[in-house]
Design an enzyme around this catalytic site. Structure first.
Site, PDB file in Angstrom:
ATOM      1  N   GLY A 267      46.651  54.183  25.756  1.00  0.00           N
ATOM      2  CA  GLY A 267      47.886  54.944  25.891  1.00  0.00           C
ATOM      3  C   GLY A 267      48.193  55.377  27.311  1.00  0.00           C
ATOM      4  O   GLY A 267      47.592  54.891  28.262  1.00  0.00           O
TER       5      GLY A 267
ATOM      6  N   GLY B  74      51.458  47.782  33.712  1.00  0.00           N
ATOM      7  CA  GLY B  74      50.339  46.874  33.431  1.00  0.00           C
ATOM      8  C   GLY B  74      50.237  46.607  31.936  1.00  0.00           C
ATOM      9  O   GLY B  74      50.155  45.463  31.486  1.00  0.00           O
ATOM     10  N   HIS B  75      50.253  47.685  31.147  1.00  0.00           N
ATOM     11  CA  HIS B  75      50.211  47.532  29.687  1.00  0.00           C
ATOM     12  C   HIS B  75      51.422  46.738  29.197  1.00  0.00           C
ATOM     13  O   HIS B  75      51.302  45.869  28.340  1.00  0.00           O
ATOM     14  CB  HIS B  75      50.232  48.906  29.011  1.00  0.00           C
TER      15      HIS B  75
ATOM     16  N   LYS C 211      42.605  43.660  35.414  1.00  0.00           N
ATOM     17  CA  LYS C 211      42.226  44.899  36.099  1.00  0.00           C
ATOM     18  C   LYS C 211      40.809  45.331  35.698  1.00  0.00           C
ATOM     19  O   LYS C 211      40.053  45.838  36.511  1.00  0.00           O
ATOM     20  CB  LYS C 211      43.255  45.968  35.734  1.00  0.00           C
ATOM     21  N   ASP C 212      40.485  45.143  34.390  1.00  0.00           N
ATOM     22  CA  ASP C 212      39.142  45.454  33.899  1.00  0.00           C
ATOM     23  C   ASP C 212      38.404  44.126  33.710  1.00  0.00           C
ATOM     24  O   ASP C 212      38.199  43.670  32.585  1.00  0.00           O
ATOM     25  CB  ASP C 212      39.233  46.253  32.602  1.00  0.00           C
TER      26      ASP C 212
ATOM     27  N   VAL D  17      48.620  44.260  37.374  1.00  0.00           N
ATOM     28  CA  VAL D  17      49.917  44.716  37.893  1.00  0.00           C
ATOM     29  C   VAL D  17      49.650  45.857  38.870  1.00  0.00           C
ATOM     30  O   VAL D  17      48.881  46.781  38.570  1.00  0.00           O
ATOM     31  CB  VAL D  17      50.841  45.171  36.746  1.00  0.00           C
TER      32      VAL D  17
HETATM   33  P1  AMP Z   1      43.522  51.031  29.085  1.00  0.00           P
HETATM   34  O1  AMP Z   1      44.659  51.715  28.410  1.00  0.00           O
HETATM   35  O2  AMP Z   1      43.286  51.478  30.477  1.00  0.00           O
HETATM   36  O3  AMP Z   1      42.273  50.989  28.228  1.00  0.00           O
HETATM   37  O4  AMP Z   1      43.970  49.515  29.237  1.00  0.00           O
HETATM   38  C1  AMP Z   1      44.416  48.765  28.149  1.00  0.00           C
HETATM   39  C2  AMP Z   1      44.572  47.329  28.573  1.00  0.00           C
HETATM   40  O5  AMP Z   1      45.501  47.253  29.649  1.00  0.00           O
HETATM   41  C3  AMP Z   1      43.266  46.711  29.086  1.00  0.00           C
HETATM   42  O6  AMP Z   1      43.194  45.356  28.669  1.00  0.00           O
HETATM   43  C4  AMP Z   1      43.418  46.827  30.569  1.00  0.00           C
HETATM   44  O7  AMP Z   1      42.678  45.869  31.287  1.00  0.00           O
HETATM   45  C5  AMP Z   1      44.898  46.583  30.736  1.00  0.00           C
HETATM   46  N1  AMP Z   1      45.385  47.115  32.020  1.00  0.00           N
HETATM   47  C6  AMP Z   1      45.179  48.358  32.530  1.00  0.00           C
HETATM   48  N2  AMP Z   1      45.735  48.469  33.748  1.00  0.00           N
HETATM   49  C7  AMP Z   1      46.294  47.261  34.032  1.00  0.00           C
HETATM   50  C8  AMP Z   1      47.009  46.739  35.145  1.00  0.00           C
HETATM   51  N3  AMP Z   1      47.276  47.470  36.232  1.00  0.00           N
HETATM   52  N4  AMP Z   1      47.437  45.452  35.076  1.00  0.00           N
HETATM   53  C9  AMP Z   1      47.187  44.692  33.991  1.00  0.00           C
HETATM   54  N5  AMP Z   1      46.519  45.142  32.903  1.00  0.00           N
HETATM   55  C10 AMP Z   1      46.073  46.400  32.929  1.00  0.00           C
END
Ligand code: AMP
Length: 288
Positions: free
Chosen positions: A31, A36-37, A156-157, A183
């Protein structure tokens, strides 16, 4: 867009789609969504087509946070997430709570975990014990609940994508994993929900993460022979750690497929880094 909050309702929906032969793309998140999301949601739509369904989940998974990490203060903004996912064309937003995901059933606590033992070992795995155990466990649970054909994760991860791919392969999940590019903000900072923690001053310094990757790229591309990982690491730590208020956690060079650490850095070697800007821990990575 339908908002589903229980495992049983999500499962019923997933089964109906499966029985009708509808393809499902899934984007798990914690969330506080950013571009990026949203890029992953777009990628999911492209992968399943107009007739397919896109599911996104918002769940801040306590199992992937250490006891002294930021679980309780992790940013949450469900109203905004709902309007962003609705606008992005998500069909179902799955928002379970802890009782749904980790029920105790009156007989003690949750006690079954999924552990990936190889690519999860270094870097994030070394700095954050149990982090990947929490990730693989919740992703396996979400896969079993949502029954997606395709799941999309962000580069990113980077290590997380390797861990999830390995779990999918080893445990025979019938799911195709797609990885979307990182992103970034205009100044190069990788978008992250955690960027909200940064003070104005820390935010100004945070592009140093990406600048470190660029510096490494420049050095590697200018070199006529493979470089010593130790020497390049020292140089990058000096650069990144030289910024006021920054403490480097790790700088790692590894093979992008096996994630094995390398002693010699060349074009195509992958670099990952983690650093604290004040209390906020940022990560980034890139291919050299
Ligand atoms: P998170 O909400 O941080 O757990 O991320 C959820 C998904 O979004 C994971 O697959 C992350 O790798 C991806 N994600 C987070 N930040 C970015 C970003 N800047 N660019 C691309 N994907 C991202």
């Amino acid at each position: 867009m339908r908002i589903v909050t229980t495992v049983s309702a999500m499962r019923r929906q997933a089964r109906r789609w499966r029985q009708s032969g509808i393809r499902v793309g899934f984007v798990p998140t914690m969330g506080c969504l950013h571009e990026g999301h949203l890029s992953l949601i777009e990628r999911a739509r492209k992968a399943v087509g107009a007739c397919g369904k896109v599911v996104a989940s918002v769940y801040v998974n306590p199992a992937q946070f250490g006891p002294f990490e930021d679980y309780s203060r992790y940013p949450r903004d469900l109203e905004r997430d709902i309007s962003l996912t609705r606008a992005a064309g998500v069909d179902v937003l799955f928002v379970p709570d802890d009782r749904e995901m980790y029920p105790t059933n009156g007989d003690g606590s949750f006690s079954t975990y999924v552990i990936e033992d190889s690519v999860a070992a270094g870097m994030e795995g070394a700095s954050r014990p149990h982090h990947f155990r929490g990730v693989t466990t919740v992703v396996a649970k979400l896969f079993n609940i949502v029954l997606p054909d395709i799941a999309i994760f962000g580069r990113k991860d980077y290590q997380q994508t390797a861990v999830v791919r390995r779990m999918v392969r080893d445990l025979d999940f019938p799911i195709r994993v797609i990885v979307g590019p990182t992103v970034r903000e205009r100044d190069g900072l990788a978008m992250s929900s955690r960027n909200r923690y940064l003070s104005v001053q820390e935010r100004e310094r945070a592009p140093a993460m990406f600048e470190t990757i660029r510096l490494a790229r420049e050095v590697v591309r200018k070199a006529s022979a493979p470089l010593s990982a130790g020497q390049l690491r020292r140089r990058l730590i000096q650069f990144l750690g030289g910024q006021p208020g920054v403490r480097v956690d790790y700088v790692a060079f590894f093979d992008p497929d096996s994630l094995r650490v390398v002693q010699r850095v060349r074009r195509g070697t992958h670099l990952a880094l983690a650093a604290f800007f004040g209390k906020t821990r940022l990560i980034d990575n890139g291919r050299l």
